[in-house]
Design an enzyme around this catalytic site. Structure first.
Site, mmCIF file in Angstrom:
data_model
loop_
_atom_site.group_PDB
_atom_site.id
_atom_site.type_symbol
_atom_site.label_atom_id
_atom_site.label_comp_id
_atom_site.label_asym_id
_atom_site.label_seq_id
_atom_site.Cartn_x
_atom_site.Cartn_y
_atom_site.Cartn_z
ATOM 1 C CB SER A 153 77.738 127.166 82.263
ATOM 2 O OG SER A 153 76.796 126.541 81.804
ATOM 3 C CE LYS A 204 78.357 122.999 80.424
ATOM 4 N NZ LYS A 204 78.615 123.699 81.565
#
Length: 308
Positions: free
Chosen positions: A93, A163
């Site tokens: 990701s 993230k």
């Protein structure tokens, strides 16, 4: 001839006043005795002197080894708890910034002093609730549990995510169509970190969304392969993450060696205008502080002019 022979082998007699006194021989003996008595290295001298103490034997290394291991484990535990912790990247990701299997070091010290995540930082945070419900967790062995406990290996039991912070409390964030992502109306230039070929919005346009105070909006750099804030708007917090759930900022890729790199904040988050909300805060605080001073001064002047 006999007398002559005898007298030739005998030395002349010395006068009685100069008695036999072999000074050089006697002097050398007296010089040797004090030197020997001044030394105390011999075993005989050590027995005669009761003030000489025997030195302690050094402790065997195998006896000190458990102590050294205990100290090392304690230091490692303290470092993991308060300073730096290693985390493993389990997915794609955050490509290309981070690859699956990378080990990153996370700064856990600054949050203890009230530091909050900033735009552009890569952060590790605990699952806000419902983000990792469908991700299977591998069962660790005993060695893995011990190493993860002291911080030498990422924990497989903790549900953590990594993230990039796109917006912070007070910001408005949105992404329409194929992008770009806008923060407080300013378009982000994400070419330096977004996955090649991916669009800023991925397949999930959103916003505009106002990020509440004390929360952050996060997105993965691989927008087509990241279940980030965009996909959890139906949960509590509307896809945002509480800053209290943030473990710390990832500041470097430590392993493998050929992947070593720092993780700086991209320049696009420093562009003029994006921080307008924060820029206005000092002026507002200054104005709020000046009002009481002005009112106090006016009352003082009015009081001096009033006749008694």
């Amino acid at each position: 001839m006999a007398v002559g022979a005898r007298s030739g082998t005998e030395e002349p007699e010395e006068p009685a006043g100069q008695a036999e006194s072999p000074e050089p021989v006697t002097s050398s003996v007296h010089q040797a005795q004090p030197q020997r008595s001044a030394q105390t290295d011999g075993p005989a001298d050590q027995k005669e002197s009761g003030s000489v103490k025997k030195g302690k034997k050094p402790r065997a290394f195998w006896k000190e080894l458990p102590i050294l291991i205990g100290i090392a484990l304690l230091l490692a535990l303290l470092i993991k708890t308060f300073l730096v912790q290693a985390f493993s990247i389990p997915s794609d990701s955050m490509q290309d910034t981070l690859q699956r299997g990378d080990r990153v070091l996370v700064d856990k010290l600054t949050p203890w002093f009230g530091s909050e995540p900033q735009r552009g930082e890569v952060v590790v945070f605990h699952d806000p609730g419902g983000w990792l419900n469908e991700v299977p967790m591998a069962e660790p062995n005993v060695v893995q549990e011990v190493l993860s406990f002291i911080g030498l290996m990422p924990s497989s039991k903790e549900k953590d995510l990594i993230k990039r912070v796109i917006a912070v409390g007070g910001d408005t964030v949105e992404c329409k169509g194929t992008g770009p992502v806008k923060v407080n109306g300013k378009a982000l230039k994400e070419d330096s970190y977004i996955y090649p070929g991916a669009t800023p919005c991925g397949d999930r346009p959103f916003g505009p969304i106002h990020v509440p105070k004390g929360r952050i909006w996060v997105m993965g750099d691989h927008r087509d392969d990241s279940l980030d804030s965009r996909y959890h708007q139906n949960l509590k917090g509307g896809g945002t993450v509480s800053v209290e759930r943030v473990v710390g900022r990832a500041f470097t890729v430590a392993w493998p060696i050929n992947r070593w790199a720092t993780l700086p904040v991209p320049d696009t988050f420093d562009q003029a205008g994006i921080n307008q909300t924060l820029a206005a805060a000092p002026a507002a605080l200054g104005l709020a502080g000046a009002v009481p001073i002005v009112l106090w001064r006016r009352r003082r002047l009015t009081g001096e002019r009033t006749p008694r």
